[in-house]
Write a protein that holds these residues in place. Structure first.
Motif, PDB file in Angstrom:
ATOM      1  N   GLN A   1     -34.417 -28.125   4.010  1.00  0.00           N
ATOM      2  CA  GLN A   1     -34.834 -27.021   3.429  1.00  0.00           C
ATOM      3  C   GLN A   1     -34.860 -26.002   4.539  1.00  0.00           C
ATOM      4  OE1 GLN A   1     -37.662 -27.775   0.446  1.00  0.00           O
ATOM      5  NE2 GLN A   1     -37.478 -30.012   0.800  1.00  0.00           N
ATOM      6  N   LEU A   2     -35.659 -26.134   5.944  1.00  0.00           N
ATOM      7  CA  LEU A   2     -35.908 -25.206   6.491  1.00  0.00           C
ATOM      8  C   LEU A   2     -34.454 -24.375   7.001  1.00  0.00           C
ATOM      9  CD1 LEU A   2     -37.886 -23.521   7.924  1.00  0.00           C
ATOM     10  CD2 LEU A   2     -38.449 -25.217   9.521  1.00  0.00           C
ATOM     11  N   SER A   3     -33.892 -25.437   7.467  1.00  0.00           N
ATOM     12  CA  SER A   3     -32.267 -25.142   8.036  1.00  0.00           C
ATOM     13  C   SER A   3     -31.655 -23.615   6.982  1.00  0.00           C
ATOM     14  CB  SER A   3     -31.368 -25.878   8.776  1.00  0.00           C
ATOM     15  OG  SER A   3     -31.122 -26.385   7.524  1.00  0.00           O
ATOM     16  N   GLN A   4     -31.518 -24.709   5.628  1.00  0.00           N
ATOM     17  CA  GLN A   4     -30.959 -24.045   4.139  1.00  0.00           C
ATOM     18  C   GLN A   4     -31.483 -22.178   4.846  1.00  0.00           C
ATOM     19  OE1 GLN A   4     -27.876 -25.092   4.594  1.00  0.00           O
ATOM     20  NE2 GLN A   4     -27.837 -24.725   2.376  1.00  0.00           N
ATOM     21  N   GLN A   5     -33.139 -22.314   4.640  1.00  0.00           N
ATOM     22  CA  GLN A   5     -33.386 -21.009   4.597  1.00  0.00           C
ATOM     23  C   GLN A   5     -33.112 -19.828   5.497  1.00  0.00           C
ATOM     24  OE1 GLN A   5     -37.933 -21.362   2.411  1.00  0.00           O
ATOM     25  NE2 GLN A   5     -37.319 -22.580   2.948  1.00  0.00           N
TER      26      GLN A   5
ATOM     27  N   ALA B   1     -29.633 -18.267   4.753  1.00  0.00           N
ATOM     28  CA  ALA B   1     -29.579 -17.657   4.335  1.00  0.00           C
ATOM     29  C   ALA B   1     -29.787 -15.928   4.795  1.00  0.00           C
ATOM     30  CB  ALA B   1     -30.368 -17.826   3.240  1.00  0.00           C
ATOM     31  N   ALA B   2     -31.412 -16.014   5.271  1.00  0.00           N
ATOM     32  CA  ALA B   2     -32.030 -15.389   6.402  1.00  0.00           C
ATOM     33  C   ALA B   2     -30.931 -14.456   7.168  1.00  0.00           C
ATOM     34  CB  ALA B   2     -33.278 -15.604   7.132  1.00  0.00           C
ATOM     35  N   ILE B   3     -30.269 -15.275   8.182  1.00  0.00           N
ATOM     36  CA  ILE B   3     -29.220 -14.843   9.114  1.00  0.00           C
ATOM     37  C   ILE B   3     -28.010 -14.092   7.991  1.00  0.00           C
ATOM     38  CG2 ILE B   3     -27.805 -15.308  10.863  1.00  0.00           C
ATOM     39  CD1 ILE B   3     -30.006 -17.863  11.802  1.00  0.00           C
TER      40      ILE B   3
ATOM     41  N   HIS C   1     -27.833 -13.300   5.433  1.00  0.00           N
ATOM     42  CA  HIS C   1     -28.102 -11.830   4.203  1.00  0.00           C
ATOM     43  C   HIS C   1     -28.854 -10.887   5.577  1.00  0.00           C
ATOM     44  CE1 HIS C   1     -28.481 -14.966   1.017  1.00  0.00           C
ATOM     45  NE2 HIS C   1     -27.530 -14.244   1.201  1.00  0.00           N
ATOM     46  N   GLY C   2     -28.797 -11.048   6.787  1.00  0.00           N
ATOM     47  CA  GLY C   2     -29.345  -9.743   7.574  1.00  0.00           C
ATOM     48  C   GLY C   2     -30.864  -9.652   7.459  1.00  0.00           C
ATOM     49  N   GLU C   3     -31.938 -10.813   6.944  1.00  0.00           N
ATOM     50  CA  GLU C   3     -33.220 -10.717   6.879  1.00  0.00           C
ATOM     51  C   GLU C   3     -33.633 -10.788   8.756  1.00  0.00           C
ATOM     52  OE1 GLU C   3     -35.167 -12.168   4.156  1.00  0.00           O
ATOM     53  OE2 GLU C   3     -33.058 -12.454   3.785  1.00  0.00           O
ATOM     54  N   LEU C   4     -32.304 -12.060   8.761  1.00  0.00           N
ATOM     55  CA  LEU C   4     -32.528 -12.117  10.625  1.00  0.00           C
ATOM     56  C   LEU C   4     -31.535 -11.563  11.217  1.00  0.00           C
ATOM     57  CD1 LEU C   4     -34.017 -15.655  10.523  1.00  0.00           C
ATOM     58  CD2 LEU C   4     -34.584 -13.842  11.331  1.00  0.00           C
ATOM     59  N   THR C   5     -31.935 -10.751  11.735  1.00  0.00           N
ATOM     60  CA  THR C   5     -30.029  -9.934  12.823  1.00  0.00           C
ATOM     61  C   THR C   5     -29.735 -10.240  13.995  1.00  0.00           C
ATOM     62  OG1 THR C   5     -32.066  -8.066  13.610  1.00  0.00           O
ATOM     63  CG2 THR C   5     -30.634  -7.163  11.536  1.00  0.00           C
ATOM     64  N   PRO C   6     -28.909 -10.041  14.393  1.00  0.00           N
ATOM     65  CA  PRO C   6     -28.244 -10.456  15.559  1.00  0.00           C
ATOM     66  C   PRO C   6     -29.012  -9.966  17.211  1.00  0.00           C
ATOM     67  CG  PRO C   6     -26.943  -9.863  14.803  1.00  0.00           C
ATOM     68  CD  PRO C   6     -27.178  -9.451  13.255  1.00  0.00           C
ATOM     69  N   GLY C   7     -29.525 -11.179  17.632  1.00  0.00           N
ATOM     70  CA  GLY C   7     -30.506 -10.295  19.169  1.00  0.00           C
ATOM     71  C   GLY C   7     -31.877 -10.778  18.541  1.00  0.00           C
ATOM     72  N   SER C   8     -32.257 -10.813  17.092  1.00  0.00           N
ATOM     73  CA  SER C   8     -33.951 -11.237  17.189  1.00  0.00           C
ATOM     74  C   SER C   8     -34.407 -12.116  17.595  1.00  0.00           C
ATOM     75  CB  SER C   8     -34.054 -10.648  15.792  1.00  0.00           C
ATOM     76  OG  SER C   8     -33.308 -11.653  14.505  1.00  0.00           O
ATOM     77  N   LEU C   9     -35.754 -12.708  17.737  1.00  0.00           N
ATOM     78  CA  LEU C   9     -36.151 -13.451  18.477  1.00  0.00           C
ATOM     79  C   LEU C   9     -37.052 -14.872  16.726  1.00  0.00           C
ATOM     80  CD1 LEU C   9     -38.141 -12.813  21.156  1.00  0.00           C
ATOM     81  CD2 LEU C   9     -36.275 -14.739  21.045  1.00  0.00           C
ATOM     82  N   LEU C  10     -36.294 -16.410  17.099  1.00  0.00           N
ATOM     83  CA  LEU C  10     -36.851 -16.874  15.819  1.00  0.00           C
ATOM     84  C   LEU C  10     -38.467 -17.109  15.468  1.00  0.00           C
ATOM     85  CD1 LEU C  10     -35.949 -18.298  13.661  1.00  0.00           C
ATOM     86  CD2 LEU C  10     -35.518 -20.405  14.755  1.00  0.00           C
ATOM     87  N   GLY C  11     -38.848 -16.912  16.895  1.00  0.00           N
ATOM     88  CA  GLY C  11     -39.846 -17.385  16.283  1.00  0.00           C
ATOM     89  C   GLY C  11     -40.439 -18.855  17.675  1.00  0.00           C
ATOM     90  N   ASN C  12     -41.876 -18.675  17.524  1.00  0.00           N
ATOM     91  CA  ASN C  12     -42.220 -20.344  18.498  1.00  0.00           C
ATOM     92  C   ASN C  12     -42.469 -21.952  17.507  1.00  0.00           C
ATOM     93  OD1 ASN C  12     -44.353 -22.392  19.831  1.00  0.00           O
ATOM     94  ND2 ASN C  12     -44.070 -20.939  21.005  1.00  0.00           N
ATOM     95  N   GLU C  13     -41.691 -23.080  17.780  1.00  0.00           N
ATOM     96  CA  GLU C  13     -41.124 -24.240  17.641  1.00  0.00           C
ATOM     97  C   GLU C  13     -42.523 -23.936  16.466  1.00  0.00           C
ATOM     98  OE1 GLU C  13     -39.079 -26.963  19.009  1.00  0.00           O
ATOM     99  OE2 GLU C  13     -37.635 -26.211  19.510  1.00  0.00           O
TER     100      GLU C  13
ATOM    101  N   LYS D   1     -24.523 -24.924  14.785  1.00  0.00           N
ATOM    102  CA  LYS D   1     -23.381 -24.316  13.913  1.00  0.00           C
ATOM    103  C   LYS D   1     -23.267 -23.033  14.502  1.00  0.00           C
ATOM    104  CE  LYS D   1     -24.586 -25.032   9.723  1.00  0.00           C
ATOM    105  NZ  LYS D   1     -24.755 -24.410   7.806  1.00  0.00           N
ATOM    106  N   GLY D   2     -23.600 -22.705  15.856  1.00  0.00           N
ATOM    107  CA  GLY D   2     -23.487 -20.996  16.663  1.00  0.00           C
ATOM    108  C   GLY D   2     -24.547 -20.275  16.187  1.00  0.00           C
ATOM    109  N   LEU D   3     -25.273 -20.425  15.356  1.00  0.00           N
ATOM    110  CA  LEU D   3     -25.750 -19.183  14.987  1.00  0.00           C
ATOM    111  C   LEU D   3     -27.262 -18.641  15.761  1.00  0.00           C
ATOM    112  CD1 LEU D   3     -26.202 -20.212  10.958  1.00  0.00           C
ATOM    113  CD2 LEU D   3     -24.388 -18.927  11.626  1.00  0.00           C
ATOM    114  N   LEU D   4     -27.833 -20.103  16.443  1.00  0.00           N
ATOM    115  CA  LEU D   4     -29.336 -19.266  16.887  1.00  0.00           C
ATOM    116  C   LEU D   4     -28.629 -19.932  18.580  1.00  0.00           C
ATOM    117  CD1 LEU D   4     -31.378 -21.168  15.417  1.00  0.00           C
ATOM    118  CD2 LEU D   4     -31.468 -18.823  15.490  1.00  0.00           C
ATOM    119  N   VAL D   5     -29.535 -19.591  19.395  1.00  0.00           N
ATOM    120  CA  VAL D   5     -28.696 -19.923  20.539  1.00  0.00           C
ATOM    121  C   VAL D   5     -30.169 -20.476  21.778  1.00  0.00           C
ATOM    122  CG1 VAL D   5     -28.941 -17.155  21.741  1.00  0.00           C
ATOM    123  CG2 VAL D   5     -28.099 -19.498  23.248  1.00  0.00           C
TER     124      VAL D   5
END
Length: 245
Positions: A18-22, A25-27, A29-41, A65-69
């Protein structure tokens, strides 16, 4: 990160999924843009009332999936969204723009060449006759996505490099009064050559998607033959399949 995230504990869908899908989707739809930090686990887990392993599993699925690093000393960063291209007669430029991917083009070759047997057969011209050849690198958010090679009949339209870098080939065709009607297309996959790997910033031998397309106008004339390669890590094609009654 100010995203609205939530999980439904009564759902049979695993919490990490559920969390990974959200997040995915945010990535996309551009809500999380390339280069932005996801935050602390730890913070994310506390915010959602989830365990750290659950949050870590969700993030790892997007890393895979190559969406985060994960970057040492920086944190988990958004790389890009994978482009999902519908199988319809549209240009990559238009598809990227529609997906909010900020397309850009680098013209590598813009010349005339003698048509090979393959090109001549596709464009229905005599082998050895002169045709336009353009090679372009298509980027999204400044990152290489595809290497495009196109051949066009010599008398079709002016192919100005600055224009090719500012818009898509199909838009230039339409602006010249050419009505695109249909196309014959083949999709495949293979390993990247050394030259392709260098262009696309992939390791040599990395998987690439391939596409060959011959496009026809409303009179049935072949107006373009393209051989394109796409980074499989950044790109996919969507199919819609219908049952014939």
């Amino acid at each position: 990160m100010s995203l609205k995230l939530s999980v439904d504990r009564s759902s049979p869908v695993p919490l990490y999924f559920q969390l990974s899908q959200q997040l995915e989707a945010a990535i996309e739809h551009g809500e999380l843009t390339p280069g932005s930090l996801l935050g602390n686990e730890i913070e994310l887990a506390a915010r959602l009332g989830l365990s750290r392993p659950t949050v870590r599993q969700a993030i790892q699925s997007l890393v895979d999936k190559g969406l985060l690093v994960r970057r040492r000393g920086v944190g988990t960063q958004v790389v890009h969204s994978q482009v999902k291209r519908p199988l319809e007669l549209s240009s990559l430029y238009d598809d990227l723009e529609a997906a909010g991917q900020r397309p850009a083009t680098r013209v590598l070759v813009n010349t005339t060449v003698a048509a090979s047997a393959e090109v001549a057969a596709a464009l229905a011209v005599a082998e050895g006759s002169e045709v336009h050849r353009i090679e372009r690198l298509r980027l999204a958010h400044g990152e290489p996505m595809a290497s495009l090679c196109n051949y066009l009949p010599i008398d079709l339209l002016d192919l100005d490099s600055p224009q090719l870098e500012s818009t898509g080939l199909y838009r230039l065709m339409r602006a010249a009064g050419i009505t695109l009607h249909s196309a014959r297309q083949t999709i495949g996959a293979r390993s990247a050559t050394a030259e392709e790997a260098g262009r696309l910033t992939e390791p040599e031998g990395a998987p690439l998607l391939t596409m060959q397309r011959t496009t026809f106008d409303d009179t049935g004339r072949a107006v373009e033959y393209g051989t394109h390669v796409y980074r499989a890590s950044r790109y996919s094609f969507d199919f819609q399949l219908l049952v014939r009654g």
